[in-house]
Design an enzyme around this catalytic site. Structure first.
Site, PDB file in Angstrom:
ATOM      1  N   SER A 592     -12.884   2.422 -14.698  1.00 16.48           N
ATOM      2  CA  SER A 592     -11.580   3.466 -14.905  1.00 16.48           C
ATOM      3  C   SER A 592     -11.225   3.811 -16.128  1.00 16.48           C
ATOM      4  CB  SER A 592     -10.293   2.605 -14.073  1.00 16.48           C
ATOM      5  OG  SER A 592      -9.424   3.358 -13.715  1.00 16.48           O
ATOM      6  N   ASP A 678     -12.537   6.948  -3.365  1.00 19.31           N
ATOM      7  CA  ASP A 678     -11.603   6.661  -4.650  1.00 19.31           C
ATOM      8  C   ASP A 678     -10.559   7.686  -4.837  1.00 19.31           C
ATOM      9  OD1 ASP A 678     -10.331   5.673  -6.846  1.00 19.31           O
ATOM     10  OD2 ASP A 678     -12.195   5.394  -7.947  1.00 19.31           O
ATOM     11  N   HIS A 713     -11.490   2.580  -4.890  1.00 23.46           N
ATOM     12  CA  HIS A 713     -11.249   2.392  -6.309  1.00 23.46           C
ATOM     13  C   HIS A 713     -12.048   1.030  -6.766  1.00 23.46           C
ATOM     14  CE1 HIS A 713     -10.256   3.641 -10.367  1.00 23.46           C
ATOM     15  NE2 HIS A 713      -9.499   2.375 -10.561  1.00 23.46           N
TER      16      HIS A 713
END
Length: 743
Positions: A592, A678, A713
């Site tokens: 991320s 995501d 995610h």
């Protein structure tokens, strides 16, 4: 932002070129996306993006390209299949698959979750509690690991809910105080937008009330007539608190609060004593809390400190000796935050005229993370010497000159994490979760101290680790790297105790460094598979995280963001010079915002890494933040700055954004790992980045895109899929480092 004539600029269909070594040495052809130049001009700066068309998620051509990327990845990494299977089996064989959590008391029930061998999802359960009010009544019942638990009521079986679904995740749950109704939120796409269902636990039947496209956050009113829930806008920003009266059409649900500032995040929770609904609005720099008193809902939401005061704070309302008090954790004249006690009546006056009694003063060496209360004590979460800790103080004299001293549970390790695990307001104990790098999670009940006595730690469970695991076979130490500006950066260095420090081992360095998130010590079963292959694993606690207090965070955000990247390179240099590893056998990993870190260091120092795994990487940050219509973009301005309005921010971000700084150098092996659904970091960012890397790199190492077409995610859902994902990442690294064999 997008050239309206781009459709006329389409080049040839997606082709295949760029040979890379396959599993058996034969060449595999990497997908080459067509180039469709899209011009972006901001603050007089021109940038041409050749791969922005990959954002068209509904396009069959885009889907075909992504499938081709995955097929290429499968070919290139086929030789790692046995290693992946080995690591998966190691994770599985160390995990007690049939297991359960320690029951937690809520009203008249003990709630817990259990897992069953061969099943991917948890089963939510409860058993009835007694109600004599003694300490013994707050002792969790002994329940068996098997399926037949005496008196057990199954609330929700995730395995049944997931049947026929390609993805399944729970996004929150709530139960009424009488224990009759249970609301839960289900995501079957991976986009973190949920469908809320309500079950009558007396009959097991679902109510007709079904609410679609709900965000995180659910709670019932005390009288069980109303459900409160959150809604996100088109940019995936939570902005509405809505109320659903049970038995009425969802279309008639009312908005309790709506936040129109696109840079502010909204959420809610119950106060510890459950007398208030607390609506929190804020960003990373200031906030606002509004209270709804359940006993007087006609008063509506009451603002405590308005956001215009510029104070970042959390509030906890409670009664102390019959007087309404607010416990404030705030940064007013306190960069690391402090805690004050304020009479609720004070908030009718301007902030400057209010009387705030100091409960926990500010300290340059202690970061106050938050506070809450039970009926008898204040509970404080803080960070000192990089370690998260818990302290408790009796309420009786809180905020006075005779305030009782704080008491802290004592543990026997130097590097550990002790965090709140939840409790009931009237309970004489609080639940703590303790772990370290090599201590599996432990659940404690901490008996709150009375009459200046020390509290007592009661161990309720230590997560079992199978396969002959022994903590003494591993070592965790704290080391320090020196950044270019002289700043000392803390490192957590993990390795087997019997590893020889002869400069020949492999190393993996991991980092994050954003949003004041700390990479705290924590046990990881998958990580053992790397350590047992002779890998030295280093966590770099770089600036931008929260390990060293608020200033550590501020020194790694906005116009200080490059410190994050420099710190990671310095940590890599420390590892290379430590005597533990061969400098040619170092890999990096992050996800991320940590994926942005991976992209940045790949551009800064590609020669220092044999391989990089970038998980759901935020590598096209400038493009994303320049478009407030994209998910979460406007919320990011407080972290990175606003490049739309600020030319200096734009220039600074353009200098480090990974996608825009790919250069003609020999990049190492790179795996960009993403998911099609995501909503936090869109798949298009790593998809574009991989194309740019391949087109510019002067090296011959493969650069692959691993994409989960049914995930979010966090990747695919279910524990077994999660283990497979981690095994894939670790096999990629171990193979690149020549560390495939167990010691």
């Amino acid at each position: 932002m997008t050239n309206p004539d781009s459709a006329a600029q389409l080049s040839a269909p997606t082709s295949h070129a760029s040979p890379a070594p396959g599993a058996a040495g034969s060449p595999a052809l990497a997908p080459v996306a067509k180039q469709v130049p899209v011009e972006r001009i901001h603050h007089g700066e021109r940038f041409v993006d050749n791969y922005e068309w990959l954002r068209e998620k509904e396009s069959p051509e885009v889907v075909a390209h992504l499938n081709a990327e995955q097929a290429y990845t499968d070919i290139v990494t086929a030789g790692q299949e046995q290693l992946r299977q080995d690591i998966f089996n190691e994770i599985k064989n160390r995990t007690q698959e049939t297991d359960l959590s320690v029951p937690s008391r809520k009203d008249d029930w003990w709630y817990y979750a259990r897992m069953v061998e061969g099943q991917a999802y948890g089963i939510q359960c409860r058993v009835a509690a007694s109600s004599d009010g003694t300490l013994a009544d707050w002792t969790p019942p002994l329940v068996e690991d098997g399926v037949d638990v005496p008196g057990e009521v199954i609330i929700l079986d995730g395995n049944r809910e997931a049947q026929g679904q390609q993805f399944f995740s729970l996004g929150g749950a709530a139960v009424t105080r009488d224990g009759n109704l249970y609301a839960y939120a289900v995501d079957n796409a991976g986009d973190e937008l949920f469908t809320v269902k309500i079950k009558d636990l007396r009959t097991g039947e679902l109510l007709p009330d079904t609410i679609e496209n709900v965000f995180y956050g659910l709670t019932f009113s005390p009288d069980a007539t109303t459900l409160y829930y959150m809604v996100a806008d088109d940019s995936w920003r939570p902005y509405q608190v809505k109320t659903h009266v049970l038995g009425t059409p969802v279309e008639s649900d009312e908005v309790l609060y709506q936040e129109d500032d696109v840079a502010m995040w909204t959420g809610f929770e119950l106060s510890a004593d459950r007398r208030h609904l607390m609506v929190s609005i804020g960003c990373s720099e200031f906030s606002e809390t509004r209270l709804l008193e359940f006993a007087a809902p006609q008063k509506g939401l009451q603002v405590l400190i308005p956001r215009s005061s510029g104070i970042l704070y959390d509030a906890e309302p409670f009664l102390l000796s019959g007087v309404e008090k607010i416990l404030l954790t705030h940064n007013r004249d306190a960069v690391n935050s402090m805690i004050s006690l304020v009479d609720a009546a004070e908030f009718t006056q301007p902030v400057a005229e209010q009387n705030w009694a100091t409960v926990v003063p500010h300290s340059d060496s202690v970061r106050i993370n938050g506070s809450t209360v039970t009926a008898t004590h204040m509970i404080v979460s803080l960070r000192k010497d990089t370690i998260e800790r818990i302290q408790v103080t009796a309420l009786e004299s809180l905020g006075t000159a005779n305030q009782s001293p704080a008491v802290e549970p004592v543990f026997d390790e130097e590097l550990y994490t002790a965090a709140m695990g939840g409790t009931e307001f009237n309970s004489p104990v609080i639940r703590l979760v303790y772990t370290s790098d090599f201590t599996p999670p432990r659940v404690y009940d901490y008996v709150l101290p009375v009459d200046q006595a020390d509290g007592e730690l009661l161990l309720r469970k230590e997560t079992p680790v199978l396969g002959g695991y022994r903590a003494q076979d591993y070592v965790a130490t704290r080391e320090w790297a020196k950044a270019a500006d002289g700043t000392l950066v803390p490192l957590s260095v993990l390795h087997r105790a019997d590893l020889v420090r002869d400069g020949s081992n492999a190393g993996v360095i991991y980092g994050y460094g954003s949003y004041e998130v700390s990479m705290d010590p924590g046990f990881s079963v998958p990580q053992l598979s790397l350590l047992d292959r002779g890998v030295v694993f280093v966590v770099a606690h770089v600036r931008g995280g929260g390990e060293m207090g608020r200033r550590w965070y501020e020194d790694g955000k906005k116009l200080n963001k490059k410190n994050t990247f420099g710190d990671f390179v310095a940590a890599t240099d420390w590892l290379a010079q430590s005597g533990w590893v061969d400098p040619a056998r170092i890999a990096a990993m992050g996800g991320s915002a940590g994926g942005l870190l991976m992209g940045a260091v790949a551009n800064l120092a590609p020669e220092k890494y044999a391989a990089i795994v970038a998980q759901v990487p935020f590598v096209d940050a400038l493009t994303t933040i320049l478009d407030p219509e994209l998910p979460l973009s406007a919320l990011e301005w407080e972290e990175w700055g606003n490049p739309i309005t600020d030319a200096q921010v734009y220039k600074y971000m353009k200098e480090y954004t990974p996608y825009e700084n790919v250069r003609a150098v020999a990049y190492p092996k790179i795996a960009a790992v993403t998911s099609f659904n995501d909503t936090r970091v869109l798949y298009v960012e790593p998809a574009k980045w991989v194309q740019e890397l391949r087109s510019v790199s002067t090296g011959t190492e493969p650069i692959v895109l691993k994409i989960e077409m049914d995930g979010g995610h966090g990747g695919a859902s279910g524990r077994y899929e999660g283990w497979k994902t981690r095994a894939w990442d670790y096999a990629f690294l171990a193979d690149a480092l020549g560390a495939s064999t167990l010691l």
